[in-house]
Design an enzyme around this catalytic site. Sequence first.
Site, short mmCIF file in Angstrom:
data_model
loop_
_atom_site.label_atom_id
_atom_site.label_comp_id
_atom_site.label_asym_id
_atom_site.label_seq_id
_atom_site.Cartn_x
_atom_site.Cartn_y
_atom_site.Cartn_z
N CYS A 83 24.92 41.40 24.38
CA CYS A 83 26.24 42.01 24.50
C CYS A 83 27.12 41.51 23.35
O CYS A 83 27.37 40.30 23.23
CB CYS A 83 26.82 41.60 25.85
SG CYS A 83 28.55 41.96 26.07
N ASN A 84 27.56 42.44 22.50
CA ASN A 84 28.43 42.02 21.38
C ASN A 84 29.75 41.44 21.90
O ASN A 84 30.25 40.45 21.37
CB ASN A 84 28.76 43.24 20.51
CG ASN A 84 27.56 43.77 19.75
OD1 ASN A 84 27.36 43.49 18.59
ND2 ASN A 84 26.71 44.54 20.41
N THR A 85 30.29 42.05 22.94
CA THR A 85 31.59 41.61 23.45
C THR A 85 31.53 40.15 23.90
O THR A 85 32.33 39.32 23.47
CB THR A 85 32.01 42.51 24.64
OG1 THR A 85 32.00 43.87 24.22
CG2 THR A 85 33.40 42.14 25.15
N CYS A 145 28.12 47.58 19.80
CA CYS A 145 27.98 47.43 21.26
C CYS A 145 26.54 47.83 21.58
O CYS A 145 26.08 48.88 21.13
CB CYS A 145 28.97 48.35 21.97
SG CYS A 145 28.68 48.48 23.76
N THR A 146 25.86 46.99 22.32
CA THR A 146 24.43 47.27 22.57
C THR A 146 24.23 48.59 23.32
O THR A 146 23.19 49.23 23.17
CB THR A 146 23.80 46.12 23.39
OG1 THR A 146 24.61 45.86 24.57
CG2 THR A 146 23.71 44.84 22.57
N HIS A 147 25.24 49.01 24.06
CA HIS A 147 25.13 50.31 24.75
C HIS A 147 24.95 51.45 23.76
O HIS A 147 24.29 52.44 24.05
CB HIS A 147 26.39 50.58 25.58
CG HIS A 147 26.41 49.90 26.92
ND1 HIS A 147 26.67 48.57 27.08
CD2 HIS A 147 26.21 50.39 28.17
CE1 HIS A 147 26.64 48.26 28.36
NE2 HIS A 147 26.36 49.33 29.05
N ASP A 186 23.74 41.35 30.11
CA ASP A 186 24.77 42.28 29.64
C ASP A 186 25.54 42.77 30.86
O ASP A 186 25.13 42.55 31.99
CB ASP A 186 24.12 43.47 28.90
CG ASP A 186 25.18 44.36 28.24
OD1 ASP A 186 24.91 45.55 28.03
OD2 ASP A 186 26.30 43.87 27.97
N SER A 187 26.64 43.46 30.58
CA SER A 187 27.46 43.98 31.69
C SER A 187 26.76 45.16 32.36
O SER A 187 27.06 45.55 33.48
CB SER A 187 28.79 44.48 31.12
OG SER A 187 28.51 45.52 30.17
N GLU A 196 25.98 54.36 29.97
CA GLU A 196 25.56 54.08 31.36
C GLU A 196 25.16 55.39 32.05
O GLU A 196 24.10 55.49 32.66
CB GLU A 196 26.70 53.40 32.13
CG GLU A 196 27.04 51.97 31.69
CD GLU A 196 26.07 50.94 32.25
OE1 GLU A 196 25.66 51.06 33.41
OE2 GLU A 196 25.71 50.01 31.50
N GLY A 228 34.32 44.79 28.07
CA GLY A 228 35.28 45.07 26.99
C GLY A 228 36.71 45.17 27.46
O GLY A 228 37.64 45.09 26.67
N1 DGL Z 1 27.13 46.26 25.90
C1 DGL Z 1 28.19 45.31 25.71
C2 DGL Z 1 28.54 45.12 24.24
O1 DGL Z 1 27.60 45.09 23.43
C3 DGL Z 1 29.38 45.38 26.64
C4 DGL Z 1 30.03 46.70 26.93
C5 DGL Z 1 31.11 46.47 28.01
O2 DGL Z 1 30.77 46.03 29.17
O3 DGL Z 1 32.31 46.67 27.71
O4 DGL Z 1 29.72 44.92 23.93
#
Ligand code: DGL
Length: 278
Positions: A82-84, A194-196, A18-19, A160, A51
């Site tokens: 990561c969904n993105t 978004c996993t975050h 992931d990012s 984050e 994103g």
């Molecule tokens: N956690 C990621 C997601 O699920 C990426 C968030 C990002 O870096 O923009 O999209």
Amino acid sequence: MTYFFKNIYKQPIILILDSGVGGLSIYTAIRKMLPYVCYIYFLDNQAFPYGEHSETFIINRVISIIKVVQSRHQLDLIIIGCNTASVVALKILQNYFICPVVGVIPAIKLASKLTRNGIIGVLATHRTVNHSYTWSLIKRFANKYKVMLLGTSELVNLAESKMYGKKMPISIFRDILNPWLEMKQLPDAIVLGCTHFSLLKKELISVLSSNSYLIDSRRSVAKHSLRLLRKNINDPINNSYSFRTNKVYCSMSTTEVIKLKSILSSHYDFFSLEVLSV
Ligand code: DGL
């Protein structure tokens, strides 16, 4: 090694990337089912946030990350945590790599089963809410419902910050969710696309109504990963393996990520953090 033969004598190795820290929400879910697998977590802090990047950038970046990790580890499964990156690149990655690749996509199908008032909210990055893959999921599974899309990078940054121990002022969550809070009827099935955002469930539910479902893909990703692993590894839940082999790579050394080291070992059983340039 081809993936047509069961490799029964090695500890399975799963890469989750992931990012940032978002993919840790996927890691904790899958690790409940598969505690003795070796997990490699790649935190691409140098390119954070995904994103806000172009599709081409994301595709090339993720391919490079997987290649550089594969140069060190014989991976049995790759999870794009990561969904993105998943909506943008999953199909390409699955065709590009022999190793099975699993993605995390917005759980719109599940939301369509859970909504009672017929209003579904999708909370994700700008790249995810504006992607045709997301729209195809809505068309396929939720076309008879009202679907509200809300793209935000601020919420990603908050997740984050929370991981780094910063305070979470609820007023900011209210401001971000204001377009929904102003509605006569709130969405009652909210996709955390978004996993975050799975790391912010407590804060989100304190702003939204308590009878809203917050829905993510963690369990389905964990179950799918177990199914795939069983195909190639005789006994992926073999408890003779040590979990001390888990490790985190980051793409850039920063004071922030160094601070993360103690949290990663005390809360997530990752005992090593190393920079791996992409
Ligand atoms: N956690 C990621 C997601 O699920 C990426 C968030 C990002 O870096 O923009 O999209």
